[in-house]
Design a protein around this motif. Structure first.
Motif, PDB file in Angstrom:
ATOM      1  N   ALA A   1      72.832  72.708 -15.128  1.00  0.00           N
ATOM      2  CA  ALA A   1      72.606  73.640 -16.481  1.00  0.00           C
ATOM      3  C   ALA A   1      73.196  72.742 -17.658  1.00  0.00           C
ATOM      4  O   ALA A   1      72.795  72.973 -18.749  1.00  0.00           O
ATOM      5  CB  ALA A   1      72.968  75.013 -16.194  1.00  0.00           C
ATOM      6  N   TYR A   2      74.256  71.889 -17.272  1.00  0.00           N
ATOM      7  CA  TYR A   2      75.236  71.018 -18.448  1.00  0.00           C
ATOM      8  C   TYR A   2      74.521  69.543 -18.294  1.00  0.00           C
ATOM      9  O   TYR A   2      75.312  68.925 -18.951  1.00  0.00           O
ATOM     10  CB  TYR A   2      76.731  71.201 -18.071  1.00  0.00           C
ATOM     11  CG  TYR A   2      77.157  72.686 -18.086  1.00  0.00           C
ATOM     12  CD1 TYR A   2      77.441  73.449 -19.224  1.00  0.00           C
ATOM     13  CD2 TYR A   2      77.184  73.427 -16.744  1.00  0.00           C
ATOM     14  CE1 TYR A   2      77.912  74.453 -19.308  1.00  0.00           C
ATOM     15  CE2 TYR A   2      77.590  74.592 -16.875  1.00  0.00           C
ATOM     16  CZ  TYR A   2      78.292  75.143 -18.381  1.00  0.00           C
ATOM     17  OH  TYR A   2      78.647  76.613 -18.125  1.00  0.00           O
ATOM     18  N   GLY A   3      73.705  69.355 -17.519  1.00  0.00           N
ATOM     19  CA  GLY A   3      73.090  68.008 -17.643  1.00  0.00           C
ATOM     20  C   GLY A   3      73.767  67.023 -16.684  1.00  0.00           C
ATOM     21  O   GLY A   3      73.723  65.987 -16.904  1.00  0.00           O
ATOM     22  N   MET A   4      74.725  67.661 -15.742  1.00  0.00           N
ATOM     23  CA  MET A   4      75.459  66.677 -14.796  1.00  0.00           C
ATOM     24  C   MET A   4      74.626  66.807 -13.728  1.00  0.00           C
ATOM     25  O   MET A   4      74.102  67.523 -12.946  1.00  0.00           O
ATOM     26  CB  MET A   4      76.761  67.553 -14.706  1.00  0.00           C
ATOM     27  CG  MET A   4      77.571  67.459 -15.987  1.00  0.00           C
ATOM     28  SD  MET A   4      79.246  68.109 -15.541  1.00  0.00           S
ATOM     29  CE  MET A   4      79.901  68.354 -17.230  1.00  0.00           C
ATOM     30  N   ALA A   5      74.910  65.349 -13.220  1.00  0.00           N
ATOM     31  CA  ALA A   5      74.418  64.982 -11.627  1.00  0.00           C
ATOM     32  C   ALA A   5      75.175  63.772 -11.347  1.00  0.00           C
ATOM     33  O   ALA A   5      76.015  63.236 -11.909  1.00  0.00           O
ATOM     34  CB  ALA A   5      72.807  64.760 -11.854  1.00  0.00           C
ATOM     35  N   ASP A   6      75.086  63.753 -10.113  1.00  0.00           N
ATOM     36  CA  ASP A   6      75.564  62.413  -9.452  1.00  0.00           C
ATOM     37  C   ASP A   6      77.206  62.496  -9.614  1.00  0.00           C
ATOM     38  O   ASP A   6      77.681  63.466  -9.369  1.00  0.00           O
ATOM     39  CB  ASP A   6      74.966  61.125  -9.932  1.00  0.00           C
ATOM     40  CG  ASP A   6      73.237  61.284  -9.789  1.00  0.00           C
ATOM     41  OD1 ASP A   6      73.113  61.651  -8.579  1.00  0.00           O
ATOM     42  OD2 ASP A   6      72.726  60.699 -10.333  1.00  0.00           O
ATOM     43  N   SER A   7      77.562  61.252 -10.111  1.00  0.00           N
ATOM     44  CA  SER A   7      79.025  61.336 -10.278  1.00  0.00           C
ATOM     45  C   SER A   7      79.672  62.182 -11.369  1.00  0.00           C
ATOM     46  O   SER A   7      80.739  62.688 -11.075  1.00  0.00           O
ATOM     47  CB  SER A   7      79.422  59.918 -10.707  1.00  0.00           C
ATOM     48  OG  SER A   7      79.282  58.778  -9.584  1.00  0.00           O
ATOM     49  N   ALA A   8      78.935  62.407 -12.337  1.00  0.00           N
ATOM     50  CA  ALA A   8      79.770  63.591 -13.375  1.00  0.00           C
ATOM     51  C   ALA A   8      79.773  64.708 -12.765  1.00  0.00           C
ATOM     52  O   ALA A   8      80.561  65.377 -12.918  1.00  0.00           O
ATOM     53  CB  ALA A   8      78.596  63.339 -14.547  1.00  0.00           C
ATOM     54  N   ALA A   9      78.791  65.175 -11.827  1.00  0.00           N
ATOM     55  CA  ALA A   9      78.820  66.191 -11.124  1.00  0.00           C
ATOM     56  C   ALA A   9      80.003  66.601 -10.194  1.00  0.00           C
ATOM     57  O   ALA A   9      80.621  67.753 -10.217  1.00  0.00           O
ATOM     58  CB  ALA A   9      77.617  66.803 -10.633  1.00  0.00           C
ATOM     59  N   ILE A  10      80.240  65.512  -9.506  1.00  0.00           N
ATOM     60  CA  ILE A  10      81.208  65.330  -8.643  1.00  0.00           C
ATOM     61  C   ILE A  10      82.455  65.501  -9.229  1.00  0.00           C
ATOM     62  O   ILE A  10      83.333  66.095  -8.847  1.00  0.00           O
ATOM     63  CB  ILE A  10      81.106  64.344  -7.725  1.00  0.00           C
ATOM     64  CG1 ILE A  10      79.760  64.364  -6.826  1.00  0.00           C
ATOM     65  CG2 ILE A  10      82.600  64.008  -6.877  1.00  0.00           C
ATOM     66  CD1 ILE A  10      79.852  65.291  -5.958  1.00  0.00           C
ATOM     67  N   HIS A  11      82.949  64.878 -10.397  1.00  0.00           N
ATOM     68  CA  HIS A  11      84.105  64.824 -11.131  1.00  0.00           C
ATOM     69  C   HIS A  11      84.167  66.123 -11.719  1.00  0.00           C
ATOM     70  O   HIS A  11      85.350  66.830 -11.514  1.00  0.00           O
ATOM     71  CB  HIS A  11      83.913  63.786 -12.241  1.00  0.00           C
ATOM     72  CG  HIS A  11      84.039  62.357 -11.755  1.00  0.00           C
ATOM     73  ND1 HIS A  11      85.032  61.900 -10.824  1.00  0.00           N
ATOM     74  CD2 HIS A  11      83.217  61.359 -12.046  1.00  0.00           C
ATOM     75  CE1 HIS A  11      84.864  60.404 -10.635  1.00  0.00           C
ATOM     76  NE2 HIS A  11      83.599  60.261 -11.358  1.00  0.00           N
ATOM     77  N   ALA A  12      83.120  66.824 -12.420  1.00  0.00           N
ATOM     78  CA  ALA A  12      83.477  68.081 -12.792  1.00  0.00           C
ATOM     79  C   ALA A  12      83.533  69.063 -11.663  1.00  0.00           C
ATOM     80  O   ALA A  12      84.445  70.247 -11.851  1.00  0.00           O
ATOM     81  CB  ALA A  12      82.189  68.521 -13.556  1.00  0.00           C
ATOM     82  N   ALA A  13      82.937  69.068 -10.607  1.00  0.00           N
ATOM     83  CA  ALA A  13      83.318  69.926  -9.322  1.00  0.00           C
ATOM     84  C   ALA A  13      84.531  69.868  -8.957  1.00  0.00           C
ATOM     85  O   ALA A  13      85.268  70.779  -8.622  1.00  0.00           O
ATOM     86  CB  ALA A  13      82.359  69.539  -8.326  1.00  0.00           C
TER      87      ALA A  13
ATOM     88  N   ARG B   1      80.814  71.999 -21.520  1.00  0.00           N
ATOM     89  CA  ARG B   1      79.908  72.022 -22.632  1.00  0.00           C
ATOM     90  C   ARG B   1      80.173  70.624 -23.438  1.00  0.00           C
ATOM     91  O   ARG B   1      79.196  70.175 -24.175  1.00  0.00           O
ATOM     92  CB  ARG B   1      80.046  72.958 -23.683  1.00  0.00           C
ATOM     93  CG  ARG B   1      79.320  74.291 -23.194  1.00  0.00           C
ATOM     94  CD  ARG B   1      79.321  75.208 -24.134  1.00  0.00           C
ATOM     95  NE  ARG B   1      79.426  76.626 -23.644  1.00  0.00           N
ATOM     96  CZ  ARG B   1      80.111  77.764 -24.423  1.00  0.00           C
ATOM     97  NH1 ARG B   1      80.691  77.311 -25.500  1.00  0.00           N
ATOM     98  NH2 ARG B   1      80.151  78.889 -24.056  1.00  0.00           N
ATOM     99  N   ALA B   2      81.215  70.003 -23.512  1.00  0.00           N
ATOM    100  CA  ALA B   2      81.809  68.780 -24.279  1.00  0.00           C
ATOM    101  C   ALA B   2      80.701  67.577 -23.889  1.00  0.00           C
ATOM    102  O   ALA B   2      80.215  67.573 -22.519  1.00  0.00           O
ATOM    103  CB  ALA B   2      83.265  68.344 -23.982  1.00  0.00           C
ATOM    104  N   PRO B   3      80.451  66.711 -24.778  1.00  0.00           N
ATOM    105  CA  PRO B   3      79.404  65.585 -24.508  1.00  0.00           C
ATOM    106  C   PRO B   3      80.287  64.765 -23.668  1.00  0.00           C
ATOM    107  O   PRO B   3      81.594  64.500 -23.725  1.00  0.00           O
ATOM    108  CB  PRO B   3      79.501  65.027 -26.000  1.00  0.00           C
ATOM    109  CG  PRO B   3      80.019  65.984 -27.097  1.00  0.00           C
ATOM    110  CD  PRO B   3      80.760  67.108 -26.279  1.00  0.00           C
ATOM    111  N   GLN B   4      79.376  64.237 -22.695  1.00  0.00           N
ATOM    112  CA  GLN B   4      80.017  63.342 -21.467  1.00  0.00           C
ATOM    113  C   GLN B   4      80.032  61.909 -21.909  1.00  0.00           C
ATOM    114  O   GLN B   4      79.184  61.457 -22.044  1.00  0.00           O
ATOM    115  CB  GLN B   4      79.303  63.600 -20.092  1.00  0.00           C
ATOM    116  CG  GLN B   4      78.950  65.209 -19.727  1.00  0.00           C
ATOM    117  CD  GLN B   4      80.250  65.556 -19.436  1.00  0.00           C
ATOM    118  OE1 GLN B   4      81.453  65.280 -18.822  1.00  0.00           O
ATOM    119  NE2 GLN B   4      80.527  66.931 -19.993  1.00  0.00           N
TER     120      GLN B   4
END
Length: 184
Positions: A128-140, A181-184
């Motif tokens: 929902a925050y537009g995160m996938a792949d590496s960005a989602a792993i880092h955020a997780a 929510r911050a821009p990635q």
């Protein structure tokens, strides 16, 4: 418990009861066999050793946590889903502090499936925050570290100041949501 009723699942059930009552230090094969009413060698048909039992217990704990987190985020998205996820995780630890403290934090093949379920719930929520792949792993990883750290400190009564822990956790949730929510 009759020997014929003993199974790997029943052994894990007994181990969970022992954990709830006495914490991780109380979990021994002798304690489980005593609870089951059998001799310790009778357990070896179901678990090879204490390390395997601890791994099976960890898998059960992770599955329980994933079930609760998954149920909490169902039908929610973005900020509401993150709040529900974080709240469910904290609630689980508060309800089962001994179980959570027995959770093996290192990867183990028996916990891999349950761990993957939990990561999948987190990463699905992060879409929902537009995160996938590496960005989602880092955020997780960051989300897990924040929730786990707070929950462990709370379970160990490590927050000694008088301010409300609920208020502190609410601040943590807001900080995580703002960061997501911050821009990635």
């Amino acid at each position: 418990m009759a020997r014929s009723a003993l199974s790997t699942s029943a052994v894990v059930d007994l181990a969970m009861q022992i954990l709830d009552e006495g914490g991780p230090e109380a979990l021994t094969l002798s304690a489980v066999s005593g609870r089951a009413g059998v001799t310790t060698p009778s357990l070896y048909k179901h678990v090879r050793h204490l390390a395997e039992l601890r791994a099976l217990v960890s898998a059960r704990i992770l599955n329980d946590l994933a079930d609760q987190a998954g149920q909490a985020v169902l039908g929610r998205s973005a900020d509401e889903a993150i709040r529900a996820f974080m709240t469910a995780w904290r609630r689980y630890v508060r309800q089962h502090p001994h179980r959570y403290s027995a959770l093996l934090q290192s990867p183990d093949p028996r916990t891999a499936e349950a761990g993957t379920r939990l990561v999948d719930i987190i990463t699905a929520t992060l879409r929902a925050y537009g995160m996938a792949d590496s960005a989602a792993i880092h955020a997780a990883r960051c989300l897990r570290a924040a929730v786990h750290g707070f929950a462990v400190l709370e379970a160990q009564d490590a927050f000694g100041l008088p301010e409300s822990l609920d208020d502190s956790y609410e601040l943590l949730i807001r900080m995580m949501v703002t960061g997501l929510r911050a821009p990635q």
